[in-house]
Design an enzyme around this catalytic site. Sequence first.
Site, PDB file in Angstrom:
ATOM      1  N   GLU A  28       0.830  -1.203   0.000  1.00  0.00           N
ATOM      2  CA  GLU A  28       0.000   0.000   0.000  1.00  0.00           C
ATOM      3  C   GLU A  28       0.869   1.260   0.000  1.00  0.00           C
ATOM      4  O   GLU A  28       1.660   1.474   0.914  1.00  0.00           O
ATOM      5  CB  GLU A  28      -0.920  -0.017   1.222  1.00  0.00           C
ATOM      6  CG  GLU A  28      -1.858  -1.209   1.248  1.00  0.00           C
ATOM      7  CD  GLU A  28      -2.520  -1.422   2.592  1.00  0.00           C
ATOM      8  OE1 GLU A  28      -2.398  -0.531   3.463  1.00  0.00           O
ATOM      9  OE2 GLU A  28      -3.153  -2.471   2.784  1.00  0.00           O
ATOM     10  N   LEU A  57      -5.978  -1.962  -0.688  1.00  0.00           N
ATOM     11  CA  LEU A  57      -5.883  -2.084   0.765  1.00  0.00           C
ATOM     12  C   LEU A  57      -6.390  -3.464   1.191  1.00  0.00           C
ATOM     13  O   LEU A  57      -7.484  -3.621   1.724  1.00  0.00           O
ATOM     14  CB  LEU A  57      -6.701  -0.989   1.451  1.00  0.00           C
ATOM     15  CG  LEU A  57      -6.378   0.453   1.040  1.00  0.00           C
ATOM     16  CD1 LEU A  57      -7.216   1.429   1.835  1.00  0.00           C
ATOM     17  CD2 LEU A  57      -4.901   0.742   1.230  1.00  0.00           C
ATOM     18  N   SER A  58      -5.578  -4.461   0.937  1.00  0.00           N
ATOM     19  CA  SER A  58      -5.954  -5.833   1.268  1.00  0.00           C
ATOM     20  C   SER A  58      -4.700  -6.610   1.634  1.00  0.00           C
ATOM     21  O   SER A  58      -3.953  -7.059   0.763  1.00  0.00           O
ATOM     22  CB  SER A  58      -6.665  -6.500   0.075  1.00  0.00           C
ATOM     23  OG  SER A  58      -6.899  -7.875   0.341  1.00  0.00           O
ATOM     24  N   GLU A  59      -4.474  -6.775   2.924  1.00  0.00           N
ATOM     25  CA  GLU A  59      -3.263  -7.453   3.376  1.00  0.00           C
ATOM     26  C   GLU A  59      -3.231  -8.916   2.950  1.00  0.00           C
ATOM     27  O   GLU A  59      -2.176  -9.450   2.613  1.00  0.00           O
ATOM     28  CB  GLU A  59      -3.138  -7.348   4.903  1.00  0.00           C
ATOM     29  CG  GLU A  59      -2.725  -5.975   5.401  1.00  0.00           C
ATOM     30  CD  GLU A  59      -3.835  -4.948   5.331  1.00  0.00           C
ATOM     31  OE1 GLU A  59      -3.533  -3.738   5.317  1.00  0.00           O
ATOM     32  OE2 GLU A  59      -5.017  -5.351   5.286  1.00  0.00           O
ATOM     33  N   GLN A  81       1.798  -1.911   5.942  1.00  0.00           N
ATOM     34  CA  GLN A  81       2.079  -0.584   6.490  1.00  0.00           C
ATOM     35  C   GLN A  81       2.358  -0.584   7.986  1.00  0.00           C
ATOM     36  O   GLN A  81       3.252   0.116   8.457  1.00  0.00           O
ATOM     37  CB  GLN A  81       0.924   0.373   6.188  1.00  0.00           C
ATOM     38  CG  GLN A  81       0.947   0.930   4.789  1.00  0.00           C
ATOM     39  CD  GLN A  81      -0.010   2.087   4.616  1.00  0.00           C
ATOM     40  OE1 GLN A  81      -0.874   2.342   5.456  1.00  0.00           O
ATOM     41  NE2 GLN A  81       0.138   2.799   3.518  1.00  0.00           N
ATOM     42  N   PHE A  82       1.605  -1.359   8.746  1.00  0.00           N
ATOM     43  CA  PHE A  82       1.822  -1.515  10.188  1.00  0.00           C
ATOM     44  C   PHE A  82       1.580  -2.977  10.533  1.00  0.00           C
ATOM     45  O   PHE A  82       0.666  -3.600   9.997  1.00  0.00           O
ATOM     46  CB  PHE A  82       0.882  -0.625  11.004  1.00  0.00           C
ATOM     47  CG  PHE A  82       1.126   0.847  10.842  1.00  0.00           C
ATOM     48  CD1 PHE A  82       2.025   1.517  11.664  1.00  0.00           C
ATOM     49  CD2 PHE A  82       0.468   1.565   9.859  1.00  0.00           C
ATOM     50  CE1 PHE A  82       2.260   2.868  11.505  1.00  0.00           C
ATOM     51  CE2 PHE A  82       0.696   2.918   9.694  1.00  0.00           C
ATOM     52  CZ  PHE A  82       1.592   3.575  10.519  1.00  0.00           C
ATOM     53  N   PRO A  88      -4.909 -10.221   9.175  1.00  0.00           N
ATOM     54  CA  PRO A  88      -5.726 -10.761   8.075  1.00  0.00           C
ATOM     55  C   PRO A  88      -4.934 -11.672   7.135  1.00  0.00           C
ATOM     56  O   PRO A  88      -5.518 -12.547   6.493  1.00  0.00           O
ATOM     57  CB  PRO A  88      -6.219  -9.506   7.348  1.00  0.00           C
ATOM     58  CG  PRO A  88      -6.238  -8.459   8.395  1.00  0.00           C
ATOM     59  CD  PRO A  88      -5.040  -8.751   9.255  1.00  0.00           C
ATOM     60  N   HIS A 128      -1.740  -0.055  15.500  1.00  0.00           N
ATOM     61  CA  HIS A 128      -0.485   0.420  14.918  1.00  0.00           C
ATOM     62  C   HIS A 128       0.723   0.116  15.793  1.00  0.00           C
ATOM     63  O   HIS A 128       1.843   0.403  15.387  1.00  0.00           O
ATOM     64  CB  HIS A 128      -0.544   1.935  14.685  1.00  0.00           C
ATOM     65  CG  HIS A 128      -1.480   2.360  13.599  1.00  0.00           C
ATOM     66  ND1 HIS A 128      -2.828   2.197  13.675  1.00  0.00           N
ATOM     67  CD2 HIS A 128      -1.236   2.952  12.400  1.00  0.00           C
ATOM     68  CE1 HIS A 128      -3.390   2.681  12.579  1.00  0.00           C
ATOM     69  NE2 HIS A 128      -2.451   3.136  11.791  1.00  0.00           N
TER      70      HIS A 128
END
Length: 321
Positions: A28, A57-59, A81-82, A88, A128
């Site tokens: 992302e 936006l899909s881990e 990102q974090f 997931p 986060h």
Amino acid sequence: MQATIVQAVNDALHGEMERDDRVVVFGEDVAESGGVFRATDDLLEEFGSDRVVDTPLSEIAIVGGATGMAMYGYRPVAEIQFSGFLPPAFDQLVTNASRIRWRTRGELTAPMVVRTPYGAGVRALEHHSESLEGAYAHIPGLKVVVPSTPADTKGLLTASIRDPDPVLFMEPKRIYRSVREEIPKGDHEVPLGEAAVRREGADVTVVGWGAMMPPTLEAVEDGDVDAEVIDLRTISPMDTETVAESVKKTGRCVVVHEGPRTLGVGSELVARINDEALMYLEAPIERVAGFDTQVPLLSMEDFYLPHPPRIRDGIERALSD
């Protein structure tokens, strides 16, 4: 050159993408924006949109895509990102990436890296700030790496990209830019699975990793305790030998980590030390860790995280028996 940890990540990615055109970077905002922490700055301009890709936006799709690409010859480096957004994708790590070598009897492997900033201390929002390296270290077939210095970051990330199996590379964002040191130019590789002795001593062994290294080193600098400090660097596979040999020398040990105390990596370290060096211990092993709760928001993070006074208290307890 002098660099921070985030700059060392960028340098390692540049080097490996230049060396091996199978290395691709995606996640992302990693392309146009250079990543939320700017760890992938300038990669798009240098290597183009075929090798540096912004994803939805899909881990689960990011890690699943990396697994498939790795199985078919690429060397993907996926960014989450974090680390709090990684659960997931836990299914992909457990079900596919970590066991494809076993499932296919070695016909297929998944040489991939999942990079993710982790840990507390930057006043971030919920999801986060978790420190869940212990959960991922429980997955057979998945290596878990946590650097604490810029030079090690470059060397360990290089080794992770070259590794024939999946690696979760957890970057301590609390010290992303607060630690700066000279990093080697050009090719630099630090072997996975080897701890580093950051400070030699004879009175007590203090073991930590990631963002816990600076407060641990600060805690032992003052006072008259001759502490040996070990940076684990790789959580899985764990370098038990270096830790055990140090404990055999000092007879006392303190383990420092910011994740929850219960079932944390510290518990495994205590068990291994008892297995390998029990008869050398002169006192029970102490643990200085985060609390068994969610990471609190904003200023309460300072209370949650192990800091030099708490670490010094742990060392004093280990020395008092």
